[in-house]
Design an enzyme around this catalytic site. Sequence first.
Site, mmCIF file in Angstrom:
data_model
loop_
_atom_site.group_PDB
_atom_site.id
_atom_site.type_symbol
_atom_site.label_atom_id
_atom_site.label_comp_id
_atom_site.label_asym_id
_atom_site.label_seq_id
_atom_site.Cartn_x
_atom_site.Cartn_y
_atom_site.Cartn_z
ATOM 1 N N ASP A 288 -14.117 29.096 -13.508
ATOM 2 C CA ASP A 288 -14.133 27.814 -12.812
ATOM 3 C C ASP A 288 -14.388 28.090 -11.329
ATOM 4 O OD1 ASP A 288 -13.676 25.425 -11.544
ATOM 5 O OD2 ASP A 288 -11.840 24.933 -12.640
ATOM 6 N N PHE B 242 -5.830 25.035 -11.902
ATOM 7 C CA PHE B 242 -6.217 23.622 -11.807
ATOM 8 C C PHE B 242 -7.657 23.468 -12.251
ATOM 9 C CE2 PHE B 242 -8.065 19.915 -9.730
ATOM 10 C CZ PHE B 242 -7.189 18.938 -10.170
ATOM 11 N N LYS C 34 -17.952 20.396 -6.484
ATOM 12 C CA LYS C 34 -17.618 20.162 -5.074
ATOM 13 C C LYS C 34 -18.775 20.299 -4.079
ATOM 14 C CE LYS C 34 -12.701 20.156 -5.282
ATOM 15 N NZ LYS C 34 -12.017 20.674 -6.452
HETATM 16 C C1 LIG Z 1 -11.576 20.131 -7.721
HETATM 17 C C2 LIG Z 1 -11.476 21.069 -8.862
HETATM 18 C C3 LIG Z 1 -11.694 20.646 -10.184
HETATM 19 C C4 LIG Z 1 -11.923 19.186 -10.542
HETATM 20 O O1 LIG Z 1 -13.067 18.672 -9.960
HETATM 21 P P1 LIG Z 1 -13.260 17.052 -9.888
HETATM 22 O O2 LIG Z 1 -14.630 16.893 -9.304
HETATM 23 O O3 LIG Z 1 -12.166 16.539 -9.016
HETATM 24 O O4 LIG Z 1 -13.145 16.540 -11.270
HETATM 25 C C5 LIG Z 1 -11.662 21.596 -11.188
HETATM 26 N N1 LIG Z 1 -11.433 22.883 -10.912
HETATM 27 C C6 LIG Z 1 -11.216 23.340 -9.662
HETATM 28 C C7 LIG Z 1 -11.001 24.796 -9.423
HETATM 29 C C8 LIG Z 1 -11.218 22.441 -8.601
HETATM 30 O O5 LIG Z 1 -10.975 22.887 -7.365
#
Ligand SMILES: *Cc1c(COP(=O)(O)O)cnc(C)c1O
Length: 401
Positions: free
Chosen positions: A224, A137, A254
């Site tokens: 990520d 994701f 986050k």
């Molecule tokens: C939450 C998340 C995203 C997306 O972040 P947003 O601030 O919602 O755009 C991307 N990668 C990972 C691993 C995430 O947990």
Amino acid sequence: MANSEAAVGTASRLFDTYARMPVSLIRGDGAWLYDDQGRRYLDALSGIAVCSLGHAHPRLARVIGEQAAILLHTANIVHIPQQSDLATELCDLSGLDRAFIANSGAEAIECALKLARRHAHARGVDNPAILVASDSFHGRTLAALSASGNASIQAGFGPLVEGFVRVPFGELAAAEKALAENSSIVAILVEPIQGEGGVRPAPAGYLAGLRSACDRHQALLMLDEIQTGMGRTGRWFAFQHEPSLLPDVMTVAKALGNGMPIGACLARESVAALLTPGSHGTTFGGNPLACRVGLEVIAIMREQDIPARAARIGNYLMERLKAALDGCPGVVEIRGRGLMIGVELAEAVGELKDQAMAEGLIINVTRGNTIRLLPPLIIDEAQADEIAATVSRLIRQRFDR
Ligand SMILES: *Cc1c(COP(=O)(O)O)cnc(C)c1O
């Protein structure tokens, strides 16, 4: 015309994009949240790994007020000292060389994807591809959802952004084979622990193996760390659990703002240099307010050694869960690192989050069958006990027959 559609008028004028629980949380204090009826909840989700320092932190409230009274926004046409300072801190913590400050996780991912495309064209690869993992994701923009390995978030949004090749998460041999066979692959984008994908840690040695495969094929290793970063797993960044590993690119968001929207894409010097003046930008990204908050978050985390605390309390919570669920039928696996913990169950258990809410505990269920715990990193042992007790009681109620 007005109010002609049944759903509008009574319920909400919002797009119906979330299956929301029927609760309005209006106030917070540390790891506690309060609804509009005055009920108290223990937060084991942190607004999805965001509020790691808890809610209504007095130091964050103070700097937000102070900065709002000084200057909110100038745009990136001038130097923004808080932004430069935040980049320095993030580089210091990660070992990377430069940062681009954005507003969200998906925007940080967009920056990483654009770096990979520039890297390709600089190498003379005209039709580049980025290797991504199953069940990954990376966010909800068109490029980020194209990179994500989740059919439901892609459904109905085609044509997707091209240039992604997918391999099974955690299988080093599959990634090595793809790189060896497909010379258009210029980068790998992967989460060190998949979050939305069910709290799945990469197997030991996987990231190091990807690192050397990238080195052999002049590909960028892009991690990520949007969910895993900022102390969540017991280190500042999850890749730091692997000895002497360094990615070429890393995304963070986050918990960086503890609720103030902010994201960052970090890179090694030679990679960051691929983006030159005018090639990328953002109006709001890196504004004085968001960066001031990011700096204060890092200062608090440093002073209180929050990553070490996440490791310690995370181990404690993991032990409590394992003890309380020992021998419980239906529990497939309890896994994770630090305060990023998943309890995989044998069947779909979406309603457990509603039952937990009714009992005053906020949790999340991901991939249908995995309870995901992402409490604030400031929880104490008593709060960890309460999380373990409520979660295990709900699981046993359902599976002990
Ligand atoms: C939450 C998340 C995203 C997306 O972040 P947003 O601030 O919602 O755009 C991307 N990668 C990972 C691993 C995430 O947990």
